[in-house]
Design a protein around this motif. Structure first.
Motif, mmCIF file in Angstrom:
data_model
loop_
_atom_site.group_PDB
_atom_site.id
_atom_site.type_symbol
_atom_site.label_atom_id
_atom_site.label_comp_id
_atom_site.label_asym_id
_atom_site.label_seq_id
_atom_site.Cartn_x
_atom_site.Cartn_y
_atom_site.Cartn_z
ATOM 1 N N TYR A 32 34.209 44.039 46.558
ATOM 2 C CA TYR A 32 34.536 42.626 46.704
ATOM 3 C C TYR A 32 34.206 41.882 45.415
ATOM 4 C CZ TYR A 32 34.032 37.745 48.089
ATOM 5 O OH TYR A 32 34.116 36.380 48.159
ATOM 6 N N GLU A 35 36.806 42.786 42.692
ATOM 7 C CA GLU A 35 38.101 42.126 42.903
ATOM 8 C C GLU A 35 38.002 40.637 42.599
ATOM 9 O OE1 GLU A 35 41.027 43.238 43.453
ATOM 10 O OE2 GLU A 35 40.511 45.345 43.707
ATOM 11 N N ARG A 36 36.878 40.043 42.997
ATOM 12 C CA ARG A 36 36.693 38.618 42.687
ATOM 13 C C ARG A 36 36.608 38.418 41.176
ATOM 14 N NH1 ARG A 36 31.445 35.681 45.040
ATOM 15 N NH2 ARG A 36 30.525 37.262 43.660
ATOM 16 N N PHE A 37 35.916 39.305 40.474
ATOM 17 C CA PHE A 37 35.832 39.239 39.011
ATOM 18 C C PHE A 37 37.213 39.311 38.380
ATOM 19 C CE2 PHE A 37 36.428 42.547 35.750
ATOM 20 C CZ PHE A 37 36.075 41.839 34.615
ATOM 21 N N ARG A 39 40.104 38.431 39.377
ATOM 22 C CA ARG A 39 41.023 37.301 39.543
ATOM 23 C C ARG A 39 40.366 35.933 39.361
ATOM 24 N NH1 ARG A 39 40.517 39.501 44.829
ATOM 25 N NH2 ARG A 39 39.368 38.139 46.252
ATOM 26 N N THR A 40 39.078 35.912 38.975
ATOM 27 C CA THR A 40 38.387 34.646 38.745
ATOM 28 C C THR A 40 38.546 34.233 37.285
ATOM 29 O OG1 THR A 40 36.756 35.108 40.460
ATOM 30 C CG2 THR A 40 36.170 33.450 38.815
ATOM 31 N N PRO A 41 38.955 32.993 37.011
ATOM 32 C CA PRO A 41 39.130 32.563 35.617
ATOM 33 C C PRO A 41 37.849 32.725 34.806
ATOM 34 C CG PRO A 41 40.147 30.989 37.103
ATOM 35 C CD PRO A 41 39.378 31.952 37.969
ATOM 36 N N THR A 72 32.226 35.266 29.893
ATOM 37 C CA THR A 72 32.057 36.103 31.074
ATOM 38 C C THR A 72 30.593 36.530 31.191
ATOM 39 O OG1 THR A 72 32.747 38.148 32.186
ATOM 40 C CG2 THR A 72 32.608 38.215 29.797
ATOM 41 N N GLY A 102 41.844 28.762 32.785
ATOM 42 C CA GLY A 102 42.462 29.430 33.923
ATOM 43 C C GLY A 102 42.779 30.886 33.697
ATOM 44 N N THR A 104 42.399 34.744 33.536
ATOM 45 C CA THR A 104 41.533 35.680 34.242
ATOM 46 C C THR A 104 41.314 36.928 33.399
ATOM 47 O OG1 THR A 104 43.384 36.807 35.301
ATOM 48 C CG2 THR A 104 42.475 34.862 36.448
#
Length: 346
Positions: A32, A35-37, A39-41, A72, A102, A104
């Protein structure tokens, strides 16, 4: 005794299941988070940021740079896993990249894999001289200045135009480049663009022009370029000079005299400048000057090849950027008295 063994077995199985569930939960949480990483800007902020990938940089080095600049906080493992999943780990191109708000990690790795480096623009301005063009190129910090130390002759040789006088040979327009390109790259492209433009426009020129070659058209276009910046006057002014050439009249164009004065020009032309003989003094020497006097844009070239018809042989500046035209010297003298000396008569 048997009961204790069975109880111990159940406890061990329960512990094993708990460990397995904990591992599965950890894996699920890790997945999780990954996947969040992906698609996170990135933490770019409200303004575009730039990042440069040097030649030979590894994915580890790229991630280290992103982390050091605060874009990051994700571990390198996430970046490596994402690059492997996208199959781009070994296909990241060097160059300068724009990090827009924005963007990613997935978007950034896609750009790097496709080599979509930041495109910059350099504009050659209509009417610049070649000297001004060279000075402008020297002020661009994102270019390599391979031509800065070369004289004009060697520079022309380096862009595959040996023996050509450089003035007028470069088409004014905007050229895209990437950081690290050479000033010679831009000059070569601008030279080729001018060659293509002349090759395109020359065959469709008006008949009976007093121009023997595309180069002579370029010379006339450069004079038109320096005489007016008004689109509605270019063809009319070209017409004046074409008719003067046809009538074997001196062109008497101040911009050509100024060009011939070189660094001695201090903002105005004096009487002694008009009688000083240079190859560009069109008050003394008949015909076109020996080379262009500036870099003419396409509209000025089109005007030189398609001059407006009429009988005007003179023009004088009104003082507002426009000109008033005359077909006789007497009329022209009245216009000069009115618009230059402010002695107007009804």
């Amino acid at each position: 005794m048997g009961r204790k063994k069975r109880q111990g077995g159940r406890i061990r199985r329960t512990l094993a299941w708990l460990v397995l569930l904990a591992l599965l939960a950890a894996l699920a949480w890790g997945w999780y988070g990954f996947e969040r990483f992906a698609r996170t800007p990135l933490a770019v902020g409200p303004q575009r940021q730039l990042v440069e990938v040097e030649r030979g940089s590894s994915l580890r080095g790229i991630v280290a740079q992103l982390r050091a600049r605060g874009f990051t906080g994700a571990p390198e493992l996430y970046w490596r896993a994402l690059a492997e999943r996208m199959r781009v780990a070994d296909r990241l191109h060097a160059g300068e990249y724009a990090l827009d708000p924005g963007v990613t990690p997935t978007g950034l790795l896609t750009r790097m894999a496709e080599g979509r480096v930041l495109q910059r623009d350099f504009t050659i301005v209509d009417g610049w001289t070649f000297r001004q063009l060279r000075e402008a190129l020297a002020q661009v910090p994102t270019l390599r200045h391979d031509g800065a130390a070369l004289d004009d002759a060697e520079l022309m040789r380096r862009i595959s135009a040996p023996g050509e006088a450089p003035e007028g040979r470069f088409l004014p327009e905007t050229y895209a480049y990437v950081k690290g390109d050479s000033d010679l790259d831009i000059l070569k492209r601008a030279h080729q663009a001018m060659e293509r433009t002349l090759a395109e426009l020359w065959p469709g020129r008006d008949k009976d022009l007093p121009l023997a070659s595309p180069y002579e058209a370029l010379i006339l276009a450069s004079i038109v370029e320096k005489e007016t910046g008004r689109a509605d006057e270019r063809a009319r002014i070209a017409g004046v000079f074409v008719r003067r050439l046809q009538h074997h009249m001196l062109l008497q164009t101040d911009p050509s005299v100024i060009y011939g004065m070189g660094q001695a020009y201090a903002g105005n032309i004096r009487k002694r400048d008009l009688v000083a003989d240079t190859p560009y003094n069109t008050y003394l020497r008949p015909g076109l000057p020996p080379t262009p006097i500036a870099l003419p844009g396409r509209p000025a070239i089109e005007a030189a090849l398609h001059p407006a018809p009429g009988d005007a042989l003179y023009f004088v500046a009104r003082g507002d950027g426009s000109h008033v035209f005359a077909s006789s010297l007497a009329e022209h003298n009245r216009n000069v008295a009115c618009y230059q000396l402010k002695h107007c008569h009804d």
